[in-house]
Scaffold this motif. Sequence first.
Motif, PDB file in Angstrom:
ATOM      1  N   GLN A 133       0.241 -54.300   4.553  1.00 41.84           N
ATOM      2  CA  GLN A 133       0.324 -52.854   4.746  1.00 41.84           C
ATOM      3  C   GLN A 133      -0.135 -52.102   3.498  1.00 41.84           C
ATOM      4  OE1 GLN A 133       0.990 -51.355   7.558  1.00 41.84           O
ATOM      5  NE2 GLN A 133       0.801 -49.309   6.704  1.00 41.84           N
ATOM      6  N   ILE A 134       0.163 -52.631   2.314  1.00 45.03           N
ATOM      7  CA  ILE A 134      -0.187 -51.946   1.066  1.00 45.03           C
ATOM      8  C   ILE A 134      -1.644 -52.173   0.692  1.00 45.03           C
ATOM      9  CG2 ILE A 134       0.284 -51.782  -1.404  1.00 45.03           C
ATOM     10  CD1 ILE A 134       3.133 -52.717  -0.844  1.00 45.03           C
ATOM     11  N   THR A 142       5.058 -36.469   1.130  1.00 38.53           N
ATOM     12  CA  THR A 142       3.901 -36.837   0.322  1.00 38.53           C
ATOM     13  C   THR A 142       3.594 -38.332   0.324  1.00 38.53           C
ATOM     14  OG1 THR A 142       5.358 -36.864  -1.627  1.00 38.53           O
ATOM     15  CG2 THR A 142       4.111 -34.850  -1.212  1.00 38.53           C
ATOM     16  N   ARG A 143       4.410 -39.124   0.991  1.00 35.06           N
ATOM     17  CA  ARG A 143       4.140 -40.564   1.083  1.00 35.06           C
ATOM     18  C   ARG A 143       4.333 -41.035   2.527  1.00 35.06           C
ATOM     19  NH1 ARG A 143       4.617 -44.490  -3.868  1.00 35.06           N
ATOM     20  NH2 ARG A 143       3.709 -43.123  -5.429  1.00 35.06           N
ATOM     21  N   PRO A 144       3.487 -41.946   2.988  1.00 37.60           N
ATOM     22  CA  PRO A 144       3.718 -42.522   4.321  1.00 37.60           C
ATOM     23  C   PRO A 144       5.075 -43.220   4.349  1.00 37.60           C
ATOM     24  CG  PRO A 144       1.555 -43.146   3.458  1.00 37.60           C
ATOM     25  CD  PRO A 144       2.318 -42.525   2.330  1.00 37.60           C
ATOM     26  N   LEU A 154       1.632 -58.312  -4.598  1.00 37.72           N
ATOM     27  CA  LEU A 154       2.825 -57.523  -4.293  1.00 37.72           C
ATOM     28  C   LEU A 154       3.961 -57.866  -5.246  1.00 37.72           C
ATOM     29  CD1 LEU A 154       4.439 -55.560  -2.598  1.00 37.72           C
ATOM     30  CD2 LEU A 154       4.822 -57.388  -0.924  1.00 37.72           C
ATOM     31  N   TRP A 155       4.149 -59.154  -5.536  1.00 36.56           N
ATOM     32  CA  TRP A 155       5.194 -59.542  -6.472  1.00 36.56           C
ATOM     33  C   TRP A 155       4.965 -58.922  -7.848  1.00 36.56           C
ATOM     34  CZ3 TRP A 155       9.925 -60.914  -6.381  1.00 36.56           C
ATOM     35  CH2 TRP A 155      10.444 -61.691  -5.357  1.00 36.56           C
ATOM     36  N   GLU A 156       3.706 -58.809  -8.258  1.00 34.86           N
ATOM     37  CA  GLU A 156       3.408 -58.186  -9.551  1.00 34.86           C
ATOM     38  C   GLU A 156       3.851 -56.722  -9.566  1.00 34.86           C
ATOM     39  OE1 GLU A 156      -0.431 -57.335 -12.508  1.00 34.86           O
ATOM     40  OE2 GLU A 156      -0.665 -58.553 -10.701  1.00 34.86           O
ATOM     41  N   ALA A 157       3.553 -55.995  -8.484  1.00 31.91           N
ATOM     42  CA  ALA A 157       3.944 -54.588  -8.392  1.00 31.91           C
ATOM     43  C   ALA A 157       5.457 -54.435  -8.292  1.00 31.91           C
ATOM     44  CB  ALA A 157       3.266 -53.941  -7.186  1.00 31.91           C
ATOM     45  N   ILE A 211       0.858 -46.844  -6.728  1.00 29.18           N
ATOM     46  CA  ILE A 211       0.539 -47.295  -5.375  1.00 29.18           C
ATOM     47  C   ILE A 211       1.610 -46.803  -4.410  1.00 29.18           C
ATOM     48  CG2 ILE A 211      -0.628 -49.356  -6.238  1.00 29.18           C
ATOM     49  CD1 ILE A 211       1.762 -51.001  -5.297  1.00 29.18           C
ATOM     50  N   VAL A 212       1.242 -46.725  -3.142  1.00 28.92           N
ATOM     51  CA  VAL A 212       2.205 -46.408  -2.092  1.00 28.92           C
ATOM     52  C   VAL A 212       2.748 -47.730  -1.571  1.00 28.92           C
ATOM     53  CG1 VAL A 212       2.561 -45.351   0.160  1.00 28.92           C
ATOM     54  CG2 VAL A 212       1.010 -44.281  -1.491  1.00 28.92           C
TER      55      VAL A 212
END
Length: 398
Positions: A148-149, A256-258, A158-161, A320-321
């Motif tokens: 999704q991201i 402002t964010r999904p 994703l784990w890094e973020a 990032i969202v």
Amino acid sequence: MGQIERFADLVVRAGVNVQPGQGVVIDTDTAHLEIARAVVEAAYRAGAGWVETVWSDGPMQRSAVDHTSIEQLTRTRPWALARIEEWAAAGVASIALVGDANPHLFDGADPEKVAARRWEEAQARRRALFDRMRWSVVAAPNPGWAQQIFGEPDVDRLWEAVGTAMRLDAADPAAAWQERSATLTGRAHQLDALELTEVRYVGEGTDLTVGLPANPRWTGGGMIDPNGIAYLPNIPTEEVFTSPDRRRADGVIRVTRPMVIAGQLITGLRVTFKAGKIIDVYADEGADVIKAQVATDEGSSRLGEVSLVDKDSRIAKAGIVFHNTLFDENAGCHVAWGQSFPFAVEGGMALSEAERVDLGLNMSGVHTDVVIGGAGITVTGTGPKGTVEIIRDDEWVL
């Protein structure tokens, strides 16, 4: 120690702060099996007396929505109420591992059934958590969430973020969160001293004024349970928040964010409030889901939370969202419709539900956070000492 082990250690030590001999209940999806195993291991290493996992599964949930009636989806189950009461009486620690494995799971489903909740069970669970239990809600990385991201199931990315947002990159993540928690608690004390009666959010597409109940209390960082043990209800957390007077909200917000609700993506959401109530909903995608949710019960169309977050947030800095409310709500100022927090007024934990309602707090089976902050957002507060700027252009200036 790998990322998953550091994640599990943080959730157990700083999240619910497991004590020797304590019982632990973990709510999780089958998509989080590896992470759930690590959390169970960490809990036992911390001295937990027993650990129980309560499993859910997306496709099974979709089956229920497709084949079960609204009456069945909302019916109270006495055995579930008894289980919640027994957990609370035993002082169990509650961990919830969230994170949508399939954000399009409920595409094409009946929005009213997707939004259906067992109201009495939800209220019982909230009462137990707020009054007698330590709890922590944490998002668990999985391929569907990464898809999704990033447009691809890159779980390592994703784990890094997630690691950055959760401070897993610190030498001691638990200590790092204690430091951040102290900063947020200090901001809450600043706001308490102002004795605010209303807050106003102004930004692109947003101009909302929200009234506060008498003697509001702001919360930031961690919390303390009835036995004096510290814990973090959410990881990550970058907010300072309270509950408003449900009868006093006027204006418009632009989200402002999904966001993802019950597996369905919501984008371009705009909501209008009048005299505390949502009177209009528009979205580029997913409006029917929101309309069904805010019609769930008497309080679902009124606010239960106002929150302040500035650009110093780790989530905001990630750029990032996350498509996950737990993370994205901590990227900017947000509000939530639905259930209020009983501790949001002076002495609120000792009051009955009827007394909290009389003060203006909200009761609902839902609690949905929507981000309205980011670049350009300004928040002011008004009280007996006048009007002051709290956030200017997404920066804490109080």
